[in-house]
Design a protein around this motif. Structure first.
Motif, PDB file in Angstrom:
ATOM      1  N   THR A 134       0.858  -1.187   0.000  1.00 39.43           N
ATOM      2  CA  THR A 134       0.000   0.000   0.000  1.00 39.43           C
ATOM      3  C   THR A 134       0.895   1.238   0.000  1.00 39.43           C
ATOM      4  O   THR A 134       1.742   1.383   0.872  1.00 39.43           O
ATOM      5  N   PHE A 135       0.723   2.098  -0.988  1.00 44.21           N
ATOM      6  CA  PHE A 135       1.618   3.266  -1.060  1.00 44.21           C
ATOM      7  C   PHE A 135       0.910   4.572  -0.720  1.00 44.21           C
ATOM      8  O   PHE A 135       1.556   5.532  -0.308  1.00 44.21           O
ATOM      9  N   VAL A 136      -0.423   4.640  -0.888  1.00 43.88           N
ATOM     10  CA  VAL A 136      -1.177   5.817  -0.439  1.00 43.88           C
ATOM     11  C   VAL A 136      -2.583   5.367  -0.057  1.00 43.88           C
ATOM     12  O   VAL A 136      -2.977   4.224  -0.308  1.00 43.88           O
ATOM     13  N   ARG A 137      -3.358   6.292   0.545  1.00 46.08           N
ATOM     14  CA  ARG A 137      -4.769   6.041   0.803  1.00 46.08           C
ATOM     15  C   ARG A 137      -5.549   7.243   0.316  1.00 46.08           C
ATOM     16  O   ARG A 137      -5.032   8.339   0.240  1.00 46.08           O
ATOM     17  N   ASN A 138      -6.789   7.002  -0.032  1.00 43.68           N
ATOM     18  CA  ASN A 138      -7.602   8.078  -0.582  1.00 43.68           C
ATOM     19  C   ASN A 138      -8.948   8.121   0.109  1.00 43.68           C
ATOM     20  O   ASN A 138      -9.541   7.090   0.397  1.00 43.68           O
ATOM     21  N   ASP A 241      -7.385   1.884   0.307  1.00 45.70           N
ATOM     22  CA  ASP A 241      -5.938   1.657   0.201  1.00 45.70           C
ATOM     23  C   ASP A 241      -5.563   1.487  -1.267  1.00 45.70           C
ATOM     24  O   ASP A 241      -6.287   0.859  -2.027  1.00 45.70           O
ATOM     25  N   TYR A 242      -4.441   2.062  -1.634  1.00 44.84           N
ATOM     26  CA  TYR A 242      -3.944   1.919  -3.004  1.00 44.84           C
ATOM     27  C   TYR A 242      -2.719   1.014  -3.013  1.00 44.84           C
ATOM     28  O   TYR A 242      -1.650   1.430  -2.567  1.00 44.84           O
ATOM     29  N   PRO A 243      -2.830  -0.211  -3.506  1.00 39.90           N
ATOM     30  CA  PRO A 243      -1.655  -1.080  -3.583  1.00 39.90           C
ATOM     31  C   PRO A 243      -0.915  -0.925  -4.921  1.00 39.90           C
ATOM     32  O   PRO A 243      -1.524  -0.603  -5.945  1.00 39.90           O
ATOM     33  N   LYS A 264       7.379   5.060  -3.637  1.00 42.79           N
ATOM     34  CA  LYS A 264       7.378   4.875  -2.186  1.00 42.79           C
ATOM     35  C   LYS A 264       8.298   5.852  -1.468  1.00 42.79           C
ATOM     36  O   LYS A 264       8.167   6.043  -0.264  1.00 42.79           O
ATOM     37  N   GLN A 269       6.152  10.408  -2.142  1.00 44.47           N
ATOM     38  CA  GLN A 269       5.075  10.632  -1.185  1.00 44.47           C
ATOM     39  C   GLN A 269       4.700  12.107  -1.107  1.00 44.47           C
ATOM     40  O   GLN A 269       3.540  12.449  -0.894  1.00 44.47           O
ATOM     41  N   LYS A 279      -1.220   9.517   3.712  1.00 43.11           N
ATOM     42  CA  LYS A 279      -0.085   8.592   3.877  1.00 43.11           C
ATOM     43  C   LYS A 279      -0.629   7.206   4.227  1.00 43.11           C
ATOM     44  O   LYS A 279      -1.628   7.096   4.930  1.00 43.11           O
ATOM     45  N   PRO A 280       0.053   6.144   3.807  1.00 37.54           N
ATOM     46  CA  PRO A 280      -0.431   4.804   4.119  1.00 37.54           C
ATOM     47  C   PRO A 280      -0.326   4.510   5.614  1.00 37.54           C
ATOM     48  O   PRO A 280       0.513   5.069   6.287  1.00 37.54           O
TER      49      PRO A 280
END
Lengths: 280, 280
Positions: A134-138, A241-243, A264, A269, A279-280
């Motif tokens: 997971t690199f970011v969340r939205n 979550d964005y993988p 990453k 970021q 941020k994850p």
């Protein structure tokens, strides 16, 4: 310019024509397949020489969710600057459509999805290398007309009669997230349209065809002044979550890994944070 | 392969007034012809081979499928009717009337053929949407909003399909002998009577062929529809839209739906083809 007329002798027995036709067709097919197999040999040699140099080069093909368009395009430019001789080519679209094309053998190096579920499609098909990270969340936000003329303040306001609302289709991540938020607050909302992806839902607001739509924070930011964003607390219930993952059949694994590292990294970021991602 | 031999032997029909050709198909024509045929048929064969035959009955008994199919058939037929009412007179104008800028008008008429369908949808929104050039006035004067309605689907489909009809009918009119109409007018018929009683029956096969083309194009229309009319089950979700969204979550269902659409269109086209082929 003299033109020579080529005469086709038609006095042959007809059966011979058939044999020749079929034989010719078979030959042509064989020649074609021979060509294509020759091509694939060449390309494998090329990738061998590429891996021996141990420096990212060549083209990286990234399949990424539509919501990543602005930030990934910027990161792609950064990557090309940092590694001269590389080129990042993107395919942005609905995560599910991208996952479907990857599992049907589309030649991609990296897949960045807008939901774990769509990434699961790819990992279940054994098309990913290693575990996706997971690199970011939205987070979701309500997009409405500039200046908010309809005075929308809460998610419940969207259920008012006479309001035209567009949602993402339940099949795509933004749609399932919106449904999750609506369910969490026990609201029933009938939109005028279930859009095929998040950009479609946003466009309808930009063109003032609907009064509001439920999209991501990042989309509201990307639209600039064309839409107004309204935050709502229920969106906490449905953070996506964005993988991101390297694909198993990546034609250019070296450069692909370098690109994932950039995404990453602190620098990556920062770009994603500016676009509105968490941020994850 | 005796069948093939017989097929290749065809073409030795002797008509009065036409020179007699040697029988047989020249190889330089036969090979590309076979290649073309394979190219067009192979994807359909792949659909049939990969179709989920076992789960097909379950897929096709769902209400949503029949809802989408019914809507598709109704809207495609309505769009064809719109195209006939507006398109045949337009084709006559292009073929028979002399006016400055005729070439430009013809180019404009064929524009929707080359316009990406999604752009066509956006253009329709800008013209007829709630905030569009004409749509704004429709909304304030009559309270009519076209986007997100079944009428909107018909408009989107007619916009994309009408050029096929216009081009087809115009070609037939150009090929038809204008002297019959002239004879009718010298015998006292008005221009319109001559068109109705002489021209129209003469070009009927061309009109039918154009209508079938337009209908088939309307049936498969996706981009303009989803952009202009959105996606709402039972109201604007036609078969291509439901196929696209099914592809996101359940590719097997998408293939099953495509098969239904294929079967219906082949049945209709084959049923009509004999009628208009016989007429021409």
């Amino acid at each position: 310019m003299t033109t020579r007329s080529v005469s086709v002798s038609g006095s042959r027995p007809r059966v011979r024509w058939t044999y020749r036709a079929v034989g010719g067709f078979a030959l042509a097919t064989m020649a074609l397949t021979a060509c294509s197999s020759g091509d694939s040999d060449d390309s494998s040699k090329e990738s061998d020489s590429g891996s021996s140099s141990k420096k990212p080069s060549g083209t990286v093909t990234v399949f990424a969710a539509a919501s990543l368009k602005e930030s990934f395009t910027a990161l792609g430019k950064t990557f090309e600057k940092e590694h001269p001789g590389t080129k990042v080519s993107f395919n942005f679209g609905g995560s599910d459509a991208l996952a479907a094309s990857i599992t049907s053998g589309a030649p991609a190096d990296v897949f960045a999805a807008a939901s774990p579920k769509t990434m699961k499609t790819v990992t279940d098909a054994k098309d990913a290398k290693g575990t996706p990270a997971t690199f970011v969340r939205n987070q979701l936000e309500i997009a409405t007309l500039p200046g908010n003329p309809k005075k929308i303040a809460t998610l419940k306001d969207l259920t008012r009669s006479g309001l035209k609302v567009a949602l993402c289709a339940k099949e795509v991540p933004c749609g399932s997230a919106a449904q999750k938020a609506l369910d969490a607050s026990k609201l029933k909302l009938t939109p005028v349209s279930y859009e095929q992806d998040v950009k479609g839902a946003l466009t309808k607001v930009q063109l003032k065809e609907v009064d509001a739509s439920v999209v991501y924070k990042t989309d509201v930011k990307a639209a600039g002044g064309k839409v107004a964003g309204v935050e709502f607390p229920e969106s906490e219930q449905a953070i996506n979550d964005y993988p991101i993952a390297l694909l198993k059949n990546a034609p250019n694994a070296e450069a692909a890994t370098a690109f994932i590292d950039l995404v990453k990294s602190a620098q990556g970021q920062k770009v994603l944070g500016e676009a509105g991602f968490l941020k994850p | 392969m005796t069948g093939a031999a017989e097929v290749l032997d065809g073409g030795s029909r002797r008509r009065s007034g036409t020179p007699r050709f040697r029988a047989g198909v020249p190889l330089p024509l036969l090979l590309p012809a076979l290649g073309g045929l394979v190219f067009l048929v192979l994807p359909l064969v792949a659909l049939l081979v990969r179709a989920p035959w076992r789960s097909l009955p379950d897929q096709l008994t769902s209400v949503a499928v029949w809802q989408a199919l019914r809507l598709s058939l109704i809207t495609a037929t309505a769009a064809t009717a719109v195209a006939l009412v507006l398109g045949v007179p337009l084709a006559w104008l292009l073929a028979r009337a002399r006016f400055p800028g005729r070439r430009l008008v013809r180019a404009l008429v064929t524009l929707p053929l080359v316009l990406p369908p999604v752009v066509g949808g956006v253009a329709l929104l800008l013209a007829l949407g709630r905030n569009g050039i004409v749509g704004r006035w429709l909304d304030s004067a009559f309270g009519i909003t076209l986007p997100f309605t079944t009428a909107g689907v018909v408009i989107a489909e007619a916009f994309v399909a009408m050029p096929f009809l216009v081009i087809s009918v115009e070609g037939t009119l150009r090929a038809a002998d204008p002297r019959y109409e002239e004879a009718a007018t010298t015998l006292g018929a008005s221009r319109f009577t001559a068109f109705r009683r002489v021209t129209l029956p003469m070009v009927a096969p061309g009109v039918a062929a154009g209508a079938v083309l337009a209908w088939a194009r309307a049936l498969g229309e996706f981009g303009a529809t989803i952009t202009f009319a959105g996606n709402f089950p039972g109201r604007t979700q036609t078969m291509p839209l439901s196929v696209y969204l099914a592809l996101q979550s359940d590719p097997a269902a998408a293939i099953a739906l495509s098969l239904v659409l294929l079967a219906v269109s082949i049945a209709v086209l084959a049923g009509l083809r004999d009628r208009w082929m016989a007429a021409s």
